[in-house]
Design a protein around this motif. Structure first.
Motif, PDB file in Angstrom:
ATOM      1  N   LEU A  61       0.729  -1.135   0.087  1.00 18.44           N
ATOM      2  CA  LEU A  61      -0.094   0.075  -0.045  1.00 18.44           C
ATOM      3  C   LEU A  61       1.045   1.295  -0.056  1.00 18.44           C
ATOM      4  N   LEU A  62       2.113   1.139   0.799  1.00 14.57           N
ATOM      5  CA  LEU A  62       2.939   2.696   0.772  1.00 14.57           C
ATOM      6  C   LEU A  62       3.447   2.633  -0.454  1.00 14.57           C
ATOM      7  N   VAL A  63       3.946   1.614  -1.263  1.00 18.47           N
ATOM      8  CA  VAL A  63       4.505   1.747  -2.614  1.00 18.47           C
ATOM      9  C   VAL A  63       3.532   2.288  -3.676  1.00 18.47           C
ATOM     10  N   VAL A  64       2.127   1.896  -3.318  1.00 18.31           N
ATOM     11  CA  VAL A  64       1.270   2.472  -4.407  1.00 18.31           C
ATOM     12  C   VAL A  64       1.166   3.937  -4.140  1.00 18.31           C
ATOM     13  N   LEU A  65       0.969   4.327  -2.902  1.00 14.67           N
ATOM     14  CA  LEU A  65       0.489   5.656  -2.639  1.00 14.67           C
ATOM     15  C   LEU A  65       1.709   6.641  -2.762  1.00 14.67           C
TER      16      LEU A  65
END
Length: 110
Positions: A61-65
């Protein structure tokens, strides 16, 4: 795990570029990017019979955001390059899907 992250990022980029092309606001870019990335990953996991909960990890989720936030800074005048970039990221989606399917099939045989 690596192919899942690549798959999710490629879908997020594809959705974000479509939102940029449609001249959405930054909220629309995040919504469309997250919807396409996680929606595509959920469908992929259902088809491959993998647990859907595997995609909801903090790092993913962090990488996508971070990816979507970076895309926000892309100049709107560069959107006319969408066709080439869209084909590139869609091909990454297809390749990662094929590789994951092959790895799953190999793990079931052994």
């Amino acid at each position: 795990m690596t192919w899942t992250v690549i798959h999710i990022i490629a879908y997020a980029i594809s959705g974000a570029f479509v939102a940029l092309q449609a001249k959405y606001s930054f909220i629309g870019i995040f919504v469309l990017g997250l919807t396409t990335s996680y929606g595509g990953s959920i469908i992929r996991n259902i088809v491959l019979d993998i647990l859907v909960s595997n995609i909801w990890e903090r790092q993913t989720l962090l990488v996508v955001l971070v990816t979507l936030t970076t895309i926000l800074f892309v100049k709107r005048s560069w959107i006319h390059h969408w066709n080439r970039l869209g084909y590139f990221f869609d091909s990454i989606d297809l390749v990662s899907f094929g590789i994951q399917g092959g790895l799953l099939a190999q793990s079931l045989i052994m």
